[in-house]
Structure formats: structure tokens, C-alpha cells
Scaffold this active site. Structure first.
Site, PDB file in Angstrom:
ATOM      1  N   LYS A  74    -146.693  47.312 -25.380  1.00  0.00           N
ATOM      2  CA  LYS A  74    -148.062  47.191 -24.875  1.00  0.00           C
ATOM      3  C   LYS A  74    -148.307  45.858 -24.201  1.00  0.00           C
ATOM      4  O   LYS A  74    -149.076  45.747 -23.275  1.00  0.00           O
ATOM      5  CB  LYS A  74    -149.051  47.322 -26.042  1.00  0.00           C
ATOM      6  N   LYS A  85    -144.237  35.452 -31.691  1.00  0.00           N
ATOM      7  CA  LYS A  85    -145.671  35.249 -31.461  1.00  0.00           C
ATOM      8  C   LYS A  85    -145.985  33.776 -31.234  1.00  0.00           C
ATOM      9  O   LYS A  85    -146.837  33.425 -30.420  1.00  0.00           O
ATOM     10  CB  LYS A  85    -146.491  35.808 -32.625  1.00  0.00           C
ATOM     11  N   LYS A 138    -137.502  46.810 -24.757  1.00  0.00           N
ATOM     12  CA  LYS A 138    -138.222  48.021 -25.186  1.00  0.00           C
ATOM     13  C   LYS A 138    -139.555  48.168 -24.454  1.00  0.00           C
ATOM     14  O   LYS A 138    -140.122  47.188 -23.972  1.00  0.00           O
ATOM     15  CB  LYS A 138    -138.463  47.960 -26.698  1.00  0.00           C
TER      16      LYS A 138
HETATM   17  P1  TYM Z   1    -147.043  48.846 -33.198  1.00  0.00           P
HETATM   18  O1  TYM Z   1    -148.502  49.068 -33.084  1.00  0.00           O
HETATM   19  O2  TYM Z   1    -146.431  47.766 -32.379  1.00  0.00           O
HETATM   20  O3  TYM Z   1    -146.261  50.180 -32.866  1.00  0.00           O
HETATM   21  C1  TYM Z   1    -146.597  51.408 -33.488  1.00  0.00           C
HETATM   22  C2  TYM Z   1    -145.351  52.223 -33.745  1.00  0.00           C
HETATM   23  O4  TYM Z   1    -144.672  52.485 -32.515  1.00  0.00           O
HETATM   24  C3  TYM Z   1    -143.315  52.065 -32.630  1.00  0.00           C
HETATM   25  N1  TYM Z   1    -142.852  51.558 -31.316  1.00  0.00           N
HETATM   26  C4  TYM Z   1    -141.700  51.930 -30.730  1.00  0.00           C
HETATM   27  N2  TYM Z   1    -140.725  52.778 -31.127  1.00  0.00           N
HETATM   28  C5  TYM Z   1    -139.688  52.963 -30.295  1.00  0.00           C
HETATM   29  N3  TYM Z   1    -139.571  52.353 -29.084  1.00  0.00           N
HETATM   30  C6  TYM Z   1    -140.530  51.500 -28.639  1.00  0.00           C
HETATM   31  N4  TYM Z   1    -140.416  50.929 -27.433  1.00  0.00           N
HETATM   32  C7  TYM Z   1    -141.655  51.243 -29.487  1.00  0.00           C
HETATM   33  N5  TYM Z   1    -142.755  50.469 -29.378  1.00  0.00           N
HETATM   34  C8  TYM Z   1    -143.478  50.669 -30.507  1.00  0.00           C
HETATM   35  C9  TYM Z   1    -143.319  50.963 -33.667  1.00  0.00           C
HETATM   36  O5  TYM Z   1    -142.047  50.786 -34.243  1.00  0.00           O
HETATM   37  C10 TYM Z   1    -144.339  51.498 -34.653  1.00  0.00           C
HETATM   38  O6  TYM Z   1    -143.743  52.447 -35.528  1.00  0.00           O
HETATM   39  N6  TYM Z   1    -146.768  46.335 -37.514  1.00  0.00           N
HETATM   40  C11 TYM Z   1    -146.871  47.663 -36.931  1.00  0.00           C
HETATM   41  C12 TYM Z   1    -148.136  48.408 -37.353  1.00  0.00           C
HETATM   42  C13 TYM Z   1    -148.304  48.559 -38.824  1.00  0.00           C
HETATM   43  C14 TYM Z   1    -147.522  49.382 -39.682  1.00  0.00           C
HETATM   44  C15 TYM Z   1    -148.098  49.205 -41.003  1.00  0.00           C
HETATM   45  C16 TYM Z   1    -146.416  50.203 -39.514  1.00  0.00           C
HETATM   46  C17 TYM Z   1    -149.268  47.956 -39.576  1.00  0.00           C
HETATM   47  N7  TYM Z   1    -149.152  48.343 -40.899  1.00  0.00           N
HETATM   48  C18 TYM Z   1    -147.562  49.884 -42.099  1.00  0.00           C
HETATM   49  C19 TYM Z   1    -145.890  50.875 -40.614  1.00  0.00           C
HETATM   50  C20 TYM Z   1    -146.467  50.700 -41.912  1.00  0.00           C
HETATM   51  C21 TYM Z   1    -146.922  47.510 -35.416  1.00  0.00           C
HETATM   52  O7  TYM Z   1    -147.283  46.492 -34.910  1.00  0.00           O
HETATM   53  O8  TYM Z   1    -146.642  48.654 -34.748  1.00  0.00           O
END
Ligand code: TYM
Length: 335
Positions: free
Chosen positions: A202, A117, A199
Site C-alpha cells: 500500500k 519504519k 512485494k
Molecule cells: P497488512 O495490513 O500490511 O496486510 C494484510 C494482510 O495482507 C498480507 N499481504 C500480502 N501477502 C502477500 N503478498 C503481498 N504483497 C502482501 N501484502 C500484504 C499480509 O501478510 C497480511 O496478512 N500487522 C498486520 C495486520 C495485523 C494482523 C494482526 C495480522 C494486525 N493484527 C493479527 C494477523 C494477526 C499488517 O500490517 O498487515
């Protein structure tokens, strides 16, 4: 007295920085749906986490509603789980504050996601970015969850959450079980982008990301533009820009289709145009019904309000117990 065994507690979240894509689905939401009947589940939309990178918050409302609608369209049942918005559960912020006292600046600065970041937004290295893993640990520990269905990119954050749990327990007394990333015993999922560069995500190349909101036409166009090699010599190792297409095909098409193109590849007779057509139609068939359901849910104000209120109520009931246990353990209880 009920003899029923206490169910394991599950927690996970998704940032509403945009709509959901196939990575979110196969890395996270699919498992939420698979887990909702057998566990006590807390799933949320991480709107506070989104603030670490969003300068423009006017779109937040639309994104939160769409992401909620998409989860439900994928099969998540708000009556079976607690499905809520992070900012509707202020106990999250309270636990975050308590955990911040256990988090060392040095370790937070070393977190790879923080370093990424800093590289991506050098003009906005805010303290929220630094303490992002602390807020995420608070989300999980707030429900004393042990299972966290996430994709591979979140593995490191889970390690940090475990560290904070054991540090808290060691310093103040046993309150938190250790949470682990969960994928039914399999390696955590990593859905590749269409361009073969890492990967699906977004924030990066929009043309290489397939959203659950994409129209059939948009899906076909993106897949048609995906890079491939020119056929390759039989037996040569598969380049990333082809391996990713096979991985995606595996997710949305039948085993027979995957086998046919795998055999064609091995024989050096693969026609990428045909393969991409199959891939696009697999995605269209999978995404179309979800997109339509999500649209209807997104426009149902009364229903969404009910989901959010009911979710927050369930989450706060669990959160309040944890906050009390944490305060008692620390010694923040005087009357
Ligand atoms: P975020 O919003 O980036 O993504 C949400 C979920 O999608 C999964 N993900 C993927 N899995 C496989 N391949 C991909 N290309 C891919 N892109 C995204 C992420 O692993 C995630 O499970 N920090 C977290 C959000 C969060 C969270 C939490 C998660 C906030 N509090 C507590 C678990 C528990 C995040 O930014 O996910």
C-alpha cells in the site's frame, strides 16, 4: 453432550491504511474465505495499528468501511465468522498492556519491520511503532488462536507472538497456545509488485500496486506501463521484472495461458505486449465483480453497522474469557 470436536481457532487482521490490493487478497483474504466454514474465525480491521503510521486520520472512516466491504465482497461471511474493528474490542488494549510487561525494548528495536519504519518515517518514531508486534500478539492471543492466515511479510511477527505466548505461560502459568502463520501447508504468499521491485504494498509505488477498487481502465494502464526486458536470449535466467508478471499471471489467468507464455519465453519468441494484455484482462475479470459488490456494501450504512456491532459482540465474548484467564494467572484477582 455434543461429541463434536472443538474447532481450531483462527485469527487475522488487515490495516486500513488504504484499500485492499492483490497482495492482501492472495496473501490473506482468500484464505479467510477458505477457512470460514471449517474453523472458529476472528478477522478484524486493525485500525489501532494504522495509527502508528497515519498522521491524517480523517480518511480512516472511509478506509475502514471500504476494507470491511471488500472483505465481504470477496466472500467473507460475517454470519460465519467474527468480523470486527480492533478499536471496538477494548480488551485488545488490556492484553496489550499486560504483554508489554513481557516485551524487552532491545528485542523490539531489532524487529526488521520496526527498523524499516524508522527509515521511512524518521520524524515519527513513536512508541506505538516499537510495540507494534506486541499489539499484534495481543490481537492473536486475545482469542487464544493457533492459526493465523497471513502473507510472508508477517512471518516474523508470528515468531514474536509465539515468544510472548510461551514467555507468559512460563512466567505466570499456561494460558496461551502457540500461534502459527498458516497457508494450507504451503509457503506463505508473497505477491510481487508490477515493477518487479519487491512485494505489492500500500505504501510504495501506487502504479505498481493493483487495488480491488481500481477501475478497468486503471488496471489496463498500470499493467501496460509495467517494465519488461526486451525479449532475452533463449535459456537466459528470467529477470525479476518478468518473473513477477508470470507470478501475477499465474494468479489471475488460466493454466493454458501461463503455459503458452512460459513456452514462448523459453523459445525466445515471447511478445510482452500480448502477455500484458492477457494479464490485464485476467485482472479486470477478477477484480470487476468484487469492486462492484464492495461499492454497494460500502454504501449500505445499516448493514455495515450491523456487521460491526455483531462482530464486536462475538469478539468481546471470546476476549473477556481470555482476559479473565490472564489476570487470574498473573494474580490480578483479589476478590
Ligand atoms: P497488512 O495490513 O500490511 O496486510 C494484510 C494482510 O495482507 C498480507 N499481504 C500480502 N501477502 C502477500 N503478498 C503481498 N504483497 C502482501 N501484502 C500484504 C499480509 O501478510 C497480511 O496478512 N500487522 C498486520 C495486520 C495485523 C494482523 C494482526 C495480522 C494486525 N493484527 C493479527 C494477523 C494477526 C499488517 O500490517 O498487515
Amino acid at each position: 453432550m455434543s461429541m463434536e470436536k472443538k474447532k481450531d481457532i483462527v485469527m487475522s487482521g488487515i490495516r486500513p491504511t488504504g484499500f485492499l490490493h492483490l497482495g492482501n487478497y492472495f496473501g490473506a483474504v482468500r484464505n479467510y474465505v477458505r477457512m470460514q466454514d471449517s474453523y472458529t474465525c476472528y478477522f478484524m480491521v486493525a485500525d489501532l495499528h494504522a495509527l502508528t503510521t497515519l498522521n491524517e486520520t480523517r480518511e480512516l472512516k472511509g478506509h475502514v468501511r471500504r476494507v470491511m466491504a471488500e472483505n465481504i465482497a470477496c466472500g467473507l461471511d460475517p454470519d460465519k465468522v467474527a468480523f470486527y474493528c480492533q478499536s471496538h474490542v477494548p480488551e485488545t488494549a488490556e492484553l496489550y498492556l499486560l504483554l508489554n510487561m513481557l516485551a524487552y525494548v532491545g528485542e523490539l528495536e531489532k524487529t526488521p519491520t520496526f527498523k524499516d519504519k524508522v527509515r521511512l518515517q524518521p520524524q515519527n518514531v513513536n512508541a506505538g511503532l516499537l510495540t507494534y508486534p506486541v499489539l499484534m500478539a495481543a490481537d492473536i492471543l486475545l482469542h487464544r488462536a493457533t492459526l493465523v492466515p497471513v502473507g510472508k511479510d508477517q512471518g516474523q511477527h508470528l515468531e514474536i507472538a509465539r515468544d510472548f505466548a510461551s514467555r507468559f505461560n512460563g512466567r505466570y502459568g499456561e494460558v496461551f497456545p502457540e500461534p502459527y502463520a498458516f497457508n494450507f501447508g504451503e509457503a506463505l504468499a508473497k505477491v510481487p509488485s508490477l515493477d518487479g521491485a519487491g512485494k505489492m504494498s500500500k505504501s510504495e509505488n501506487q502504479m505498481a500496486t493493483i487495488y480491488l477498487a481500481d477501475t478497468d481502465e486503471a488496471i489496463r494502464k498500470k499493467v501496460a506501463k509495467a517494465k519488461t526486458d526486451s525479449g532475452g536470449d533463449p535459456g537466459s535466467p528470467m529477470p525479476e521484472s518478468v518473473a513477477n508478471l508470470f507470478q501475477l499471471l499465474q494468479l489471475v489467468s488460466g493454466e493454458d495461458v501461463v503455459q503458452k507464455f512460459t513456452a514462448d519465453y523459453a523459445a525466445g519468441t515471447i511478445r510482452y505486449g500480448d502477455m500484458k494484455k492477457e494479464l490485464a484482462e485476467g485482472m479486470v475479470g477478477f477484480i470487476g465483480p468484487i469492486r462492484e459488490k464492495a461499492e454497494a456494501i460500502q454504501n449500505d450504512d445499516a448493514y455495515l453497522r450491523r456487521v460491526m456491532e455483531q462482530g464486536a459482540e462475538k469478539a468481546r465474548a471470546s476476549a473477556k474469557v481470555t482476559i479473565q484467564l490472564s489476570k487470574d494467572a498473573i494474580g490480578l484477582s483479589y476478590i
